[in-house]
Write a protein that holds these residues in place. Structure first.
Motif, PDB file in Angstrom:
ATOM      1  N   PHE A   1      55.661  59.652  24.664  1.00 34.31           N
ATOM      2  CA  PHE A   1      54.639  60.668  24.394  1.00 34.31           C
ATOM      3  C   PHE A   1      54.779  61.827  25.360  1.00 34.31           C
ATOM      4  O   PHE A   1      55.472  61.753  26.368  1.00 34.31           O
ATOM      5  CB  PHE A   1      53.237  60.072  24.543  1.00 34.31           C
TER       6      PHE A   1
ATOM      7  N   TYR B   1      50.339  46.698  19.245  1.00 31.89           N
ATOM      8  CA  TYR B   1      51.503  47.495  18.876  1.00 31.89           C
ATOM      9  C   TYR B   1      52.773  46.698  19.122  1.00 31.89           C
ATOM     10  O   TYR B   1      53.003  46.223  20.237  1.00 31.89           O
ATOM     11  CB  TYR B   1      51.546  48.792  19.696  1.00 31.89           C
ATOM     12  N   GLU B   2      53.568  46.528  18.092  1.00 31.41           N
ATOM     13  CA  GLU B   2      54.884  45.910  18.308  1.00 31.41           C
ATOM     14  C   GLU B   2      55.727  46.945  19.045  1.00 31.41           C
ATOM     15  O   GLU B   2      55.763  48.127  18.670  1.00 31.41           O
ATOM     16  CB  GLU B   2      55.539  45.546  16.972  1.00 31.41           C
TER      17      GLU B   2
ATOM     18  N   THR C   1      58.267  49.435  20.174  1.00 33.99           N
ATOM     19  CA  THR C   1      59.379  50.170  19.561  1.00 33.99           C
ATOM     20  C   THR C   1      60.103  50.916  20.677  1.00 33.99           C
ATOM     21  O   THR C   1      59.495  51.304  21.670  1.00 33.99           O
ATOM     22  CB  THR C   1      58.891  51.194  18.508  1.00 33.99           C
TER      23      THR C   1
ATOM     24  N   GLN D   1      64.594  41.276  14.332  1.00 39.89           N
ATOM     25  CA  GLN D   1      63.672  41.613  13.256  1.00 39.89           C
ATOM     26  C   GLN D   1      62.837  40.388  12.867  1.00 39.89           C
ATOM     27  O   GLN D   1      61.631  40.479  12.669  1.00 39.89           O
ATOM     28  CB  GLN D   1      64.461  42.131  12.043  1.00 39.89           C
TER      29      GLN D   1
ATOM     30  N   VAL E   1      60.155  39.503  15.556  1.00 38.57           N
ATOM     31  CA  VAL E   1      59.020  40.427  15.520  1.00 38.57           C
ATOM     32  C   VAL E   1      58.171  40.154  14.286  1.00 38.57           C
ATOM     33  O   VAL E   1      56.934  40.132  14.344  1.00 38.57           O
ATOM     34  CB  VAL E   1      59.513  41.889  15.539  1.00 38.57           C
TER      35      VAL E   1
ATOM     36  N   SER F   1      48.555  48.060  12.978  1.00 39.66           N
ATOM     37  CA  SER F   1      48.429  47.641  14.366  1.00 39.66           C
ATOM     38  C   SER F   1      46.982  47.517  14.829  1.00 39.66           C
ATOM     39  O   SER F   1      46.734  47.393  16.022  1.00 39.66           O
ATOM     40  CB  SER F   1      49.143  48.652  15.279  1.00 39.66           C
TER      41      SER F   1
END
Lengths: 374, 598
Positions: free
Chosen positions: A23, A189-190, A192, A211, A214, A236
């Motif tokens: 961010f 939140y997974e 990333t 994959q 998760v 999420s």
């Protein structure tokens, strides 16, 4: 009645930059904060017409909890003074454990007027907090929760899961501790690995969760939280009890309802156009002080673009997508098949993702929007 | 004419032919050092990358010999690959001598021998040259021994050079003057000029590289192509000073070019003889022989919209490559495209790469095929080079496939591995030769169909790059042939069908299915991939659906990005290959043609 609006205020400052974060935030930017706040106040004052009846205000970051009481009040006063904020508006602020004490909690709720707090605890496992580069420890997180509980404000807990090598048991331990705090809301939140983050720069040196791991973890999380009375209302996001604890502000994004974003790299949407501000606190301040626009780009949506957005967003949350927005060839057969796989629920005029469907929401949008083959 | 020498350099691949050519050009001052680029003569990208010469070019080197006399040395560059042996042979016919290049470290290789025999067939003077003597691994003793024993040439006639450093280059040029006979021919008889190469100039049309054997030719003459009788007014003649330089005339013995307003190189056919219409030669220098395609494949644009563009690119490409033949073809999976015939697998690869690089085409090629013969119940015979035309099996009485005689040169330690490879590929009738201690020549009769399927790659792999391979066509022999279909999500992907030897069908099917499973991205649903003969499934793989493709966060700033992704996919949808609702990436079509160990 005209459509109500939301306000997003971006606070792009942090004490340290977390390795997973891409961010717009500046560590060591404390000297800039006063100038930044003035620039944001100017932007609020000079806002475009067409935003009325603000019923949500959201302070995100960065770390809004980093602002001093004076700095925060300067912004809150400007908002209340300039904008028609409705009396029962939702006021949300993101805070980090470790930055916050009982005093700050009391100030934010009693003085500044926030009635919803989102606490970035991230995990209740010490080794996970270290992997994530967080400055706080588990006890700090519990203390922060306690501080806000004492003030009597509904709070949400933000968690990051799907860490490389994370076991389902470790996931569950964090979730159980989170649930035990009786939050009104939980975001999971997974992880990333976003371009621009420190993790991204590590490339192959950083192990990645598979994959399947998760996906299994996501399903386990959803089942557990639903069994504990939460509604899985977005990919999420989970709200306790019913949707009244869901983030009213965030729903604006998923329902394509208008909001004004102020501050560096903030995005805005007025129902017809989207625009976004320059990135970086320094660049934003510079533009504002020079009397230039802080807007970096703008687009006006065609009807087809609006449709694609509705599809892209609708499958990400409970709201679903109107059938008339789905233009895939052989739609009925596809819907039947996806329903059989328990990825969607087909109602008369809307199609909704199931919690399993959330996992493949982007795929659902691709396949059903008519933009891709199966 | 006594001051003209016409010669070629012949060598095994990678023995430094192009580097030597460049060095000679540089030494004779045709280009300044500043202009000097490595491998000047190999001017196609693909040649430069792979270090092989495909289209030959020619240069006239001015050289002042030790006696003070000025000579014109015409260096005729030759293509360096088995697919182009016909072109090599035309180039050699235009010479009086050759430099036979041997790599000082690698010694004599298969193509060294093959090329020497070609030169001997044309009665050329052969000067053995050991190149790369500057290499630390150079073994000159070994090379001299091989030149003596394997080539039957005189070690004492051998020159030592390093094309890289320039060592030995003046001596080499002096030897060309002294040992290669002066160009032959009589200027006072009717014109006979052999076309040994042709290329296309977008401004001037076809440019024919010629060796004038008899007579003379100048601008304004009317040229007659002796194979077709076509006549063209000659616009320009000239010589190659690296670039084309117009000349008053070309006379017997000269090497140069002729521009005669011919639109395509297909009308300036390599091997044809040019004479002048008003005073024609009685007969051509040799009988013209058309080069015949032996490998066939279909070309499709990745985006069906680009068919017209591909048609245009092929037409323009063909101007420069008379050996390529093609006709229209259609596929249910891939839309409209072309069925093309190639001189060999390398030719196929070159056409593909040049179309992609120089003409900006995105191509899908189907599995290469050979020409099969099918004898039907009604007594007729059909020639099939395209699986789409495989006859109804119930009316096939028997099939035949083309065989080659393969010649493989290897260090003898690889004998076991190569023997196994060749037997796996149905090699029969093996013969072994020991041209020199430690070196082995293995000869097999093999189906061409086995060779065009990655044989060369496998050979390189099992011999760690030491194996070299050459072949000649033999005959047609009986074979039990079936059509193997590949199904994705229950639908036949016609572009992946192939005609195969029955006993190989299962292995090929399994391999194709595995490859597709790896290359086709996971979809929303389970996708079965099957191999089948007729209706019978003989191999099966399954692509599992993806489990997660969602991003965790989607807030204010992420929405445009999400939408743009869908817009992009919508745009891309037109360009995709979709079979049975599944998008098949271009690389999947290519991967099916490769084996695992590549």
């Amino acid at each position: 009645m005209p459509e109500s609006s939301g306000l997003y205020v971006h606070i792009p400052f942090c004490r340290t930059k977390c390795p997973y974060c891409s961010f717009d935030s500046t560590p060591d930017g404390e000297a800039l904060i006063d100038d930044y706040i003035e620039a944001v106040c100017d932007e609020i004052a000079a806002r475009p017409k067409g935003f009325a009846g603000f019923d949500t205000v959201y302070f995100g970051g960065g770390t809004p909890g980093m602002l001093t009481d004076d700095q925060m009040m300067r912004l809150v006063d400007a908002i209340r003074g300039e904008l028609a904020v409705e009396p029962d508006a939702e006021w949300t602020v993101e805070v980090n454990p470790g930055d916050i004490g009982a005093e700050k909690a009391r100030f934010l709720v009693k003085k500044a007027g926030f009635n919803r707090v989102s606490i970035g605890v991230q995990s209740f496992e010490q080794n996970e907090l270290e992997f994530l580069g967080r400055r706080h420890d588990v006890q700090d997180a519990l203390d922060a929760v306690e501080d806000f509980r004492m003030v009597g404000v509904p709070f949400g807990l933000d968690l990051i899961q799907g860490l490389p090598g994370q076991s389902v048991e470790a996931r569950m331990r964090s979730l159980q501790k989170a649930v035990a705090q009786k939050p009104a809301h939980i975001s999971v939140y997974e992880l990333t690995i976003d371009e621009g983050s420190e993790f991204f720069k590590m490339g192959d040196k950083l192990p990645r969760a598979t994959q399947d791991a998760v996906a299994d973890g996501f399903v386990a999380t959803s089942r557990y939280l639903r069994s504990r009375g939460f509604i899985h209302y977005e990919v999420s996001n989970y709200s306790a009890g019913d949707l009244s604890n869901a983030s009213r502000h965030n729903r604006r994004y998923w329902e394509s309802r208008p909001w004004l974003g102020v501050g560096a790299s903030a995005h805005s949407f007025d129902g017809a156009s989207r625009w976004w501000n320059v990135r970086g606190a320094a660049a934003y301040i510079q533009a504002a002080q020079a009397g230039n626009t802080t807007v970096a780009g703008r687009e006006t949506l065609t009807p087809e673009q609006k449709r694609l957005e509705r599809v892209a967003l609708g499958f990400r949350w409970m709201g679903g997508v109107a059938r008339e927005d789905l233009l895939a060839d052989g739609l009925d057969g596809l819907l039947q098949r996806l329903a059989r796989e328990k990825l969607i629920i087909v109602r008369e005029d809307r199609v909704h993702s199931t919690p399993e469907g959330f996992l493949v929401a982007d795929g659902l949008a691709r396949v059903l929007s008519g933009s891709m083959p199966v | 004419m006594t001051n003209v020498r016409n010669f070629s350099i012949i060598a095994h691949i990678d023995h430094g032919k192009s580097t030597l050519a460049d060095r000679l050009i540089q030494h004779c001052g045709l280009v300044s050092d500043r202009e000097f680029r490595d491998q000047l003569l190999d001017n196609l990208d693909i040649e430069r990358e792979r270090g092989i010469t495909i289209k030959s070019q020619t240069a006239r080197l001015p050289f002042t010999a030790a006696d003070g006399v000025q000579y014109a040395l015409n260096l005729i560059d030759t293509p360096g690959h088995v697919d182009f042996s016909y072109e090599v042979s035309r180039a050699l016919k235009s010479c009086e001598g050759v430099l036979l290049l041997v790599d000082a470290a690698q010694g004599v290789q298969a193509q060294t021998v093959a090329n020497m025999f070609l030169a001997m067939e044309h009665n050329l003077e052969i000067i053995p040259v050991i190149n790369k003597i500057d290499l630390p691994s150079a073994d000159i003793e070994m090379c001299l021994e091989q030149i003596d024993k394997e080539l039957g040439l005189f070690p004492e006639d051998t020159l030592m050079v390093s094309a890289k450093t320039g060592q030995g280059i003046p001596e080499l040029l002096q030897a060309v003057v002294e040992r290669i006979p002066p160009a032959k021919g009589s200027p006072d008889v009717p014109l006979q000029a052999l076309i040994f190469d042709a290329f296309y100039d977008s401004f001037r049309g076809a440019v024919a590289s010629v060796r004038v054997f008899n007579g003379s030719v100048k601008a304004g003459d009317t040229a007659k192509m002796m194979s077709t009788g076509a006549v063209h007014r000659i616009e320009e003649v000239g010589i190659y000073n690296v670039n084309r330089t117009p000349a008053k005339q070309l006379v017997a013995g000269d090497v140069g070019y002729i521009i005669a307003g011919v639109k395509t190189v297909a009308d300036t056919r390599i091997g044809d003889t040019i004479t002048v219409d008003d005073n024609p030669a009685a007969e051509p220098l040799e009988e013209f022989r058309e080069s015949k395609p032996v490998v066939f494949s279909s070309l499709y644009p990745v985006s069906t919209d680009d068919y017209v563009e591909l048609a245009d690119a092929l037409e323009r490409y063909k101007l420069n490559d008379a050996a390529l033949v093609y006709t229209k073809d259609t596929s249910a999976a891939l839309g409209q495209g072309f069925r093309a015939g190639f001189l060999g697998l390398l030719h196929l690869e070159i056409v593909q790469e040049r179309l992609e690089r120089e003409y900006n085409q995105s191509l899908i090629l189907t599995a290469p095929s050979v020409e099969y013969h099918f004898f039907l119940e009604d007594g007729s015979m059909v020639v099939v080079d395209n699986p789409a035309h495989y006859p109804d099996p119930v009316i096939i009485r028997r099939g035949e496939e083309p065989y080659i005689r393969a010649s493989i040169m290897i260090p003898d330690r690889y004998m076991g591995a190569v023997m196994k490879l060749c037997l796996d590929r149905r090699g029969v009738n093996s013969e072994l030769g020991y041209p020199a201690p430690g070196r082995l020549e293995m000869r097999f009769d093999m189906p061409l169909g086995e060779v065009i399927f990655d044989f060369y790659d496998r050979l390189k792999s099992v011999t760690q790059g030491y194996g070299s391979f050459d072949y000649e066509m033999l005959d047609y022999r009986p074979a039990d042939l079936v059509k193997l279909d590949i199904l994705v999500n229950g639908e036949v992907v016609d572009a992946l069908s192939m005609i195969v030897f029955r006993d190989n069908a299962r292995a090929r099917a399994v391999q194709a299915c595995e490859r597709l499973r790896e290359e086709i991205p996971r979809q929303m649903f389970k996708v079965p991939i099957q191999g089948a003969i007729g209706g019978k499934i003989i191999a099966r793989e399954t692509i599992q659906p993806f489990r997660k493709d969602v991003t965790a966060k989607c807030y204010g700033g992420d929405i445009s990005r999400k939408r743009k992704l869908l817009e992009k996919q919508k745009e891309g949808k037109r360009k995709m290959k979709i079979v049975g609702d599944v998008e098949i990436p271009q690389k999947a079509f290519i991967a099916v043609l490769k084996t695992k160990d590549d």
